[in-house]
Design an enzyme around this catalytic site. Structure first.
Site, mmCIF file in Angstrom:
data_model
loop_
_atom_site.group_PDB
_atom_site.id
_atom_site.type_symbol
_atom_site.label_atom_id
_atom_site.label_comp_id
_atom_site.label_asym_id
_atom_site.label_seq_id
_atom_site.Cartn_x
_atom_site.Cartn_y
_atom_site.Cartn_z
ATOM 1 N N ILE A 208 0.864 -1.187 0.000
ATOM 2 C CA ILE A 208 0.000 0.000 0.000
ATOM 3 C C ILE A 208 0.896 1.231 0.000
ATOM 4 C CG2 ILE A 208 -1.849 1.259 1.171
ATOM 5 C CD1 ILE A 208 -2.415 -1.338 2.740
ATOM 6 N N HIS A 209 0.757 2.079 -1.015
ATOM 7 C CA HIS A 209 1.557 3.307 -0.999
ATOM 8 C C HIS A 209 0.923 4.474 -1.752
ATOM 9 C CE1 HIS A 209 2.704 2.185 -5.110
ATOM 10 N NE2 HIS A 209 3.071 3.428 -5.260
ATOM 11 N N ARG A 210 -0.144 4.228 -2.523
ATOM 12 C CA ARG A 210 -0.744 5.298 -3.329
ATOM 13 C C ARG A 210 -1.331 6.396 -2.449
ATOM 14 N NH1 ARG A 210 0.116 5.833 -8.945
ATOM 15 N NH2 ARG A 210 0.502 3.750 -9.751
ATOM 16 N N GLN A 211 -1.163 7.627 -2.904
ATOM 17 C CA GLN A 211 -1.603 8.787 -2.145
ATOM 18 C C GLN A 211 -3.091 8.737 -1.825
ATOM 19 O OE1 GLN A 211 -0.193 12.580 -3.703
ATOM 20 N NE2 GLN A 211 -2.048 13.603 -3.027
ATOM 21 N N ASP A 281 -1.922 -1.568 -4.362
ATOM 22 C CA ASP A 281 -2.358 -0.382 -5.099
ATOM 23 C C ASP A 281 -1.238 0.094 -6.027
ATOM 24 O OD1 ASP A 281 -0.549 0.804 -3.353
ATOM 25 O OD2 ASP A 281 -2.030 2.028 -2.296
#
Length: 357
Positions: A208-211, A281
């Site tokens: 998980i890393h999307r803004q 993501d």
């Protein structure tokens, strides 16, 4: 001999650059100079990739990170401009859709230096994503557009690129090149399966890393709640960036699954090879799941890799608990069968260097 400047700054770009840089060294027709903007700056997401993947040490380290989009892009452009003026390259090569990509392409364009964009033509059709803005602008100002898929070429043609002064090339995907090459040796370079005491097909790997997920407590909570429920059935392993970990802690979000530090590329590859499923993501991980014959649940509402969704390899669930759990349930009754070559034959890097040469 042509002088080429490669500009990279984020994890997926390191992987792509590793494949292309190896082909550059084999060609003997191009001199490569590498600029690392520093967009990803912690040890596990930056320098370890260069060590692991035998990427030449960057000639320039800009160390620009932890800023707003405007400040980061502006400072990158200022620093890159000085280097380009000094080095006078024949062409600048940029990858993907990050602030580094846009800064490199825009700076070169304003100096009337040719720009080649690897991974051109991708579209999520969501202009709220910073990455979508970056990739569209970069495509429009590039001279050579290296498209990984037929879908990417169609996107460009639908936007009128046939009438622009640029060259569109179907190269295939350089990340597939990297997966084939490094996947063959990852077991020699990684001990992550033993370290975490994991068994083949008995765990799920998640990123998980999307803004749009990390900056929304509600989205993050929905994802973590889903993973907590799935973890009761099958073990979930989540390598997590320190920034996202802090956001989770600040929001009082408590994962019941295994949260670990960010990993190097070979560790990620070994997890992909041994897991039963990917939940992510990340754009890159969606493809990497496919490369290693794994279904993927994408916790976004759209994807650039539509061919994976259209053919049933990727499930778009968004940050929606019910959709994530439904997708997980459906996948349990399916067998992964891969008869497709969406991303080429593993020779994308060679095609790119031949075109540039």
């Amino acid at each position: 001999m042509k002088k080429l400047i490669t500009i990279i700054g984020a994890r997926p770009q390191f992987i792509k650059a590793a494949a292309v840089s190896r082909e550059i060294r084999n060609s003997g027709t191009i001199k490569e100079i590498i600029i690392h903007t520093g967009q990803h700056f912690d040890e596990n997401m930056s320098s370890v990739f260069f060590k692991e993947m035998d990427i030449p040490t960057p000639d320039y380290q800009l160390e620009i990170n932890s800023l707003t989009h405007g400040a980061m892009t502006g400072r990158m452009m200022e620093s890159i401009e000085k280097i380009l003026v000094s080095e006078k390259p024949d062409i600048v090569l940029v990858y993907g859709d990050t602030n580094t990509t846009l800064a490199g392409a825009l700076t070169a364009r304003k100096l009337d230096i040719q720009v080649a964009h690897v991974e051109a033509g991708l579209r999520s059709f969501n202009m709220k994503m910073p990455e979508e803005v970056n990739r569209i602008v970069t495509d429009r100002i590039s001279d050579i557009l290296f498209c990984p898929t037929d879908t990417a070429i169609r996107n460009l043609k639908n936007e009128g690129f046939d009438h622009f002064s640029c060259k569109i090339e179907k190269s295939g995907d350089v990340m597939y090149d990297a997966a084939l090459f490094y996947g063959a040796i990852s077991h020699e370079r990684s001990k992550i399966i033993t370290t975490l005491d994991l068994k083949k097909d008995e765990f799920i790997v998640c990123t998980i890393h999307r803004q749009e997920n990390t900056d929304s407590v509600q989205n993050l909570q929905n994802i973590i709640t889903s993973l907590n429920k799935i973890n009761k059935i099958k073990k979930v392993v989540l390598p997590l960036h320190p920034r996202t970990r802090k956001i989770m802690e600040a929001g009082g979000l408590n994962p019941d699954f295994n949260v670990i530090e960010p990993l190097g590329y070979f560790d990620i590859v070994e997890l992909l090879k041994h897991c039963s499923l990917v939940i992510t993501d990340s754009g890159g991980m969606q493809k990497e799941a496919f490369f290693f014959d794994k279904f993927c649940i994408t916790v976004r509402n759209e994807t650039e890799w539509t061919e994976l969704v259209d053919n049933g390899y990727n499930y778009l669930a968004g940050p929606d608990e019910s959709k994530i759990l439904k997708a997980y349930s459906e996948i349990q009754n399916r067998t992964f069968v891969n008869h497709h070559h969406f991303y080429g034959q593993g020779n994308a890097s060679r095609k790119i260097i031949e075109a540039i040469s």
